[in-house]
Scaffold this motif. Structure first.
Motif, PDB file in Angstrom:
ATOM      1  N   ALA A 231       0.647  -1.149  -0.033  1.00 21.90           N
ATOM      2  CA  ALA A 231      -0.011   0.063   0.091  1.00 21.90           C
ATOM      3  C   ALA A 231       0.822   1.258   0.103  1.00 21.90           C
ATOM      4  O   ALA A 231       0.246   2.257  -0.282  1.00 21.90           O
ATOM      5  CB  ALA A 231      -0.975   0.057   1.194  1.00 21.90           C
ATOM      6  N   ASP A 232       2.159   1.055   0.276  1.00 25.18           N
ATOM      7  CA  ASP A 232       2.979   2.236   0.431  1.00 25.18           C
ATOM      8  C   ASP A 232       3.218   2.814  -0.932  1.00 25.18           C
ATOM      9  O   ASP A 232       3.404   2.140  -1.928  1.00 25.18           O
ATOM     10  CB  ASP A 232       4.164   2.139   1.097  1.00 25.18           C
ATOM     11  N   GLY A 233       3.352   4.197  -1.120  1.00 28.45           N
ATOM     12  CA  GLY A 233       3.649   4.664  -2.518  1.00 28.45           C
ATOM     13  C   GLY A 233       5.248   4.459  -2.757  1.00 28.45           C
ATOM     14  O   GLY A 233       5.801   3.862  -1.955  1.00 28.45           O
ATOM     15  N   LEU A 234       5.602   4.881  -3.660  1.00 20.99           N
ATOM     16  CA  LEU A 234       6.773   4.747  -4.131  1.00 20.99           C
ATOM     17  C   LEU A 234       7.726   5.910  -3.390  1.00 20.99           C
ATOM     18  O   LEU A 234       7.395   6.931  -3.335  1.00 20.99           O
ATOM     19  CB  LEU A 234       7.331   5.098  -5.597  1.00 20.99           C
ATOM     20  N   THR A 235       9.008   5.831  -3.210  1.00 18.45           N
ATOM     21  CA  THR A 235      10.243   6.437  -2.550  1.00 18.45           C
ATOM     22  C   THR A 235      11.180   6.704  -3.735  1.00 18.45           C
ATOM     23  O   THR A 235      11.804   5.720  -4.251  1.00 18.45           O
ATOM     24  CB  THR A 235      10.582   6.176  -1.262  1.00 18.45           C
ATOM     25  N   PHE A 236      11.260   8.164  -4.146  1.00 19.11           N
ATOM     26  CA  PHE A 236      12.270   8.228  -5.183  1.00 19.11           C
ATOM     27  C   PHE A 236      13.281   8.794  -4.729  1.00 19.11           C
ATOM     28  O   PHE A 236      13.463   9.616  -3.765  1.00 19.11           O
ATOM     29  CB  PHE A 236      11.458   9.146  -6.041  1.00 19.11           C
ATOM     30  N   GLY A 237      14.632   8.712  -5.484  1.00 25.10           N
ATOM     31  CA  GLY A 237      15.733   9.557  -5.242  1.00 25.10           C
ATOM     32  C   GLY A 237      15.380  10.722  -6.099  1.00 25.10           C
ATOM     33  O   GLY A 237      14.584  11.091  -6.493  1.00 25.10           O
ATOM     34  N   LYS A 238      16.667  11.779  -5.683  1.00 25.26           N
ATOM     35  CA  LYS A 238      16.689  12.999  -6.497  1.00 25.26           C
ATOM     36  C   LYS A 238      16.820  13.171  -7.819  1.00 25.26           C
ATOM     37  O   LYS A 238      16.624  13.851  -8.758  1.00 25.26           O
ATOM     38  CB  LYS A 238      17.499  13.859  -5.705  1.00 25.26           C
ATOM     39  N   GLY A 239      17.281  11.846  -8.611  1.00 29.10           N
ATOM     40  CA  GLY A 239      17.288  11.759  -9.888  1.00 29.10           C
ATOM     41  C   GLY A 239      18.735  12.180 -10.486  1.00 29.10           C
ATOM     42  O   GLY A 239      19.693  12.856  -9.849  1.00 29.10           O
ATOM     43  N   THR A 240      19.014  11.696 -11.641  1.00 24.32           N
ATOM     44  CA  THR A 240      20.308  11.739 -12.385  1.00 24.32           C
ATOM     45  C   THR A 240      19.831  12.220 -13.801  1.00 24.32           C
ATOM     46  O   THR A 240      19.213  11.811 -14.576  1.00 24.32           O
ATOM     47  CB  THR A 240      20.899  10.593 -12.466  1.00 24.32           C
ATOM     48  N   HIS A 241      20.454  13.632 -14.130  1.00 21.78           N
ATOM     49  CA  HIS A 241      20.311  14.176 -15.605  1.00 21.78           C
ATOM     50  C   HIS A 241      21.388  13.448 -16.357  1.00 21.78           C
ATOM     51  O   HIS A 241      22.397  13.647 -16.141  1.00 21.78           O
ATOM     52  CB  HIS A 241      20.465  15.440 -15.421  1.00 21.78           C
ATOM     53  N   LEU A 242      20.869  12.760 -17.393  1.00 22.69           N
ATOM     54  CA  LEU A 242      21.650  11.870 -18.063  1.00 22.69           C
ATOM     55  C   LEU A 242      21.786  12.803 -19.533  1.00 22.69           C
ATOM     56  O   LEU A 242      20.768  12.975 -20.226  1.00 22.69           O
ATOM     57  CB  LEU A 242      21.314  10.664 -18.713  1.00 22.69           C
ATOM     58  N   ILE A 243      22.869  13.360 -19.901  1.00 24.16           N
ATOM     59  CA  ILE A 243      23.307  13.917 -21.110  1.00 24.16           C
ATOM     60  C   ILE A 243      24.060  12.929 -22.252  1.00 24.16           C
ATOM     61  O   ILE A 243      25.049  12.084 -21.853  1.00 24.16           O
ATOM     62  CB  ILE A 243      24.315  15.008 -20.965  1.00 24.16           C
ATOM     63  N   ILE A 244      23.255  12.882 -23.618  1.00 26.26           N
ATOM     64  CA  ILE A 244      23.912  11.915 -24.522  1.00 26.26           C
ATOM     65  C   ILE A 244      25.067  13.107 -25.386  1.00 26.26           C
ATOM     66  O   ILE A 244      23.951  13.794 -25.972  1.00 26.26           O
ATOM     67  CB  ILE A 244      22.882  11.236 -25.432  1.00 26.26           C
ATOM     68  N   GLN A 245      25.886  12.829 -25.668  1.00 25.32           N
ATOM     69  CA  GLN A 245      26.918  13.654 -26.482  1.00 25.32           C
ATOM     70  C   GLN A 245      26.790  12.821 -28.126  1.00 25.32           C
ATOM     71  O   GLN A 245      27.009  11.877 -28.180  1.00 25.32           O
ATOM     72  CB  GLN A 245      28.281  13.598 -26.056  1.00 25.32           C
ATOM     73  N   PRO A 246      26.353  13.783 -28.963  1.00 22.61           N
ATOM     74  CA  PRO A 246      26.372  13.111 -30.340  1.00 22.61           C
ATOM     75  C   PRO A 246      27.686  12.785 -30.822  1.00 22.61           C
ATOM     76  O   PRO A 246      28.867  13.288 -30.370  1.00 22.61           O
ATOM     77  CB  PRO A 246      25.569  14.167 -31.161  1.00 22.61           C
TER      78      PRO A 246
END
Lengths: 117, 113
Positions: A102-117
């Protein structure tokens, strides 16, 4: 209470290369789910991969795979053959099963992924 | 099968006004979750509802915030007397059962001016 930590605010990788995003979590529970979600600029949260804690085998979805180390409470995401469309925020998330899920998700703060062409 | 639908996508409110955010779960889904995402942050759980019942509201601020999921119609997250700090993206997710995958809507971005 559970916590999820993503220590890399931003990662950059060359197109076609492999990148690994790290995630650690803290819990006293033995049964839970772990997830990686992708959030592109459209803001849509897209499930990338899911791991049940009771499964020893690491989950794999095409170019995405995880390295799940239960004892170390580590859940990293490996993206192989990176593509421009992989550029997004990536969130690691935890879901307890102790309350019948029943508990909701606990999230991390995130990682911004950049793809270099 | 349409996904989770949230509306509006963008909502601007003046301080002191009320904000009503709507979420229509996927067909066949009776479990709804609301999350808030502040800038540069991950999503934070607010409330979990099943039809006509609030199951877990441990993440919901005690004042001004309320949620409902009536027998008919969408789930509503209501914020009364909004303040600047309420500005955020609010996401809804739904699942068929408590242990199956939750699907997210595209969120409502609330801006309080």
């Amino acid at each position: 209470a559970q916590t999820v930590t993503q220590s890399q605010p931003e990662m950059s990788v060359q197109e076609a290369e492999t990148v690994t995003l790290s995630c650690t979590y803290d819990t006293s529970e033995s049964d839970y789910y772990l997830f990686w979600y992708k959030q592109p600029p459209s803001r849509q949260m897209i499930l990338v991969i899911r791991q049940e804690a009771y499964k020893q085998q690491n989950a794999t979805e095409n170019r995405f795979s995880v390295n799940f180390q239960k004892a170390a409470k580590s859940f990293s995401l490996k993206i192989s053959d990176s593509q421009l469309g992989d550029a997004a925020m990536y969130f690691c998330a935890y879901r307890s099963l102790s309350g019948g899920g029943a508990d909701g998700l606990t999230f991390g703060k995130g990682t911004h992924l950049i793809i270099q062409p | 099968n349409a996904g989770v639908m949230q509306n509006p996508r963008h909502l601007v409110r003046r301080r002191g006004q009320e904000a009503r955010l709507r979420c229509s779960p996927m067909k066949g889904h009776s479990h709804v979750y609301w999350y808030r995402q502040l800038p540069e942050e991950g999503l934070k759980f607010m409330v979990y509802l099943q039809k006509e019942n609030i199951i877990d509201e441990s993440g919901m601020p005690k004042e001004r915030f309320s949620a409902e999921f009536p027998k008919e119609g969408p789930s509503i997250l209501r914020i009364q007397q909004v303040v600047r700090g309420d500005s955020a993206a609010y996401f809804c997710a739904s699942s068929r059962t408590v242990n199956t995958e939750a699907f997210f809507g595209q969120g409502t971005r609330l801006t309080v001016v």
